[in-house]
Write an enzyme that holds these catalytic residues in place. Sequence first.
Site, short mmCIF file in Angstrom:
data_model
loop_
_atom_site.label_atom_id
_atom_site.label_comp_id
_atom_site.label_asym_id
_atom_site.label_seq_id
_atom_site.Cartn_x
_atom_site.Cartn_y
_atom_site.Cartn_z
N CYS A 81 -5.67 -2.43 -24.67
CA CYS A 81 -5.09 -1.83 -23.46
C CYS A 81 -3.56 -1.88 -23.47
O CYS A 81 -2.94 -1.39 -22.51
CB CYS A 81 -5.51 -2.59 -22.21
SG CYS A 81 -7.21 -3.00 -22.07
N GLU A 124 -12.54 -0.70 6.73
CA GLU A 124 -11.53 -1.67 7.14
C GLU A 124 -10.81 -2.27 5.93
O GLU A 124 -9.61 -2.57 5.97
CB GLU A 124 -12.20 -2.78 7.98
CG GLU A 124 -11.29 -3.90 8.44
CD GLU A 124 -10.27 -3.47 9.49
OE1 GLU A 124 -10.39 -2.35 10.03
OE2 GLU A 124 -9.35 -4.26 9.76
#
Length: 214
Positions: A81, A124
Site C-alpha cells: 500500500c 447519527e
Amino acid sequence: MKESKELICKMCRLFYIKGWVSGTGGGMTIRLDNDLALIAPSGIQKEEIEPHDLFLIQLDNSIKENYRIIEKPDQLKISACTSIFVQIFNQRPTAKAIIHSHSINAVMVTKITQAPEIALEKYEMLKGLQGGTYFGSHVLPILDNVEHECDLAEAVGKAVEKYPLAHAVLVRDHGVYIWGESPEKAKIHAECYDYLFGALIQEKTLKALNLIGG
Ligand code: ZN
C-alpha cells in the site's frame, strides 16, 4: 518516534481483532514531522508486528516513487500500500495517519452498487466523521479493484482530489483506505465508516425483504 511505533503495533492488534487486517491483509501508516512516515510491513501477520518491524520512509516528490526508504527491517517487505499511502499524504497535507482495512463491511458495501460512489446519509454516526452531519449526505468514491495494489495509487490520488470532503476511498471487492488528522482521528473515522457500511448493508437487505420502506 518510539510512541508512534508502539501505537501502530497496538492499533494493528486491535484492527486484527475487528477483522480488518486478518490473513496478513490491510495496513497502517503514521506521518511524523519532517515528512517522515512509519509503515507496517507487507505479508506478515499484522497482530504480531513489533516496533522494530516497521519501515521508515521519507516523502520526496522530487523522485519518481515520491518516497525513499530510510529504515528497512531485515527480511521484511515494505507494504504493498506504500505508494497509495504516499498519494493520500500528498493530497491531504493534514492527514497524519491512514488505515487500510479489508473489513467485510467495507467489501460488501461496494457490492450493493455498481456506481463509482456511494452516499451515506441519515445516520447519527455520521457526526463522528470530521464535517459530518445527520442531515447531510456524505459521499465516498468507489474505485474498481486491480490485481496489484500498487497500481491503484494514481486512481486513489485522483479520487482523493475529486472528493475533498471524504476521509476515505473504497476499493470494490477489496476494502477501504481511511485517514484522519491524527492516529486517533483516523481510528475514529475507521470505526464510524465501518459502522455506517454495516448499517447501509443491513438497510438495503431489509428493504429488499420489504421489511422496511423506501
Ligand atoms: Zn488491500
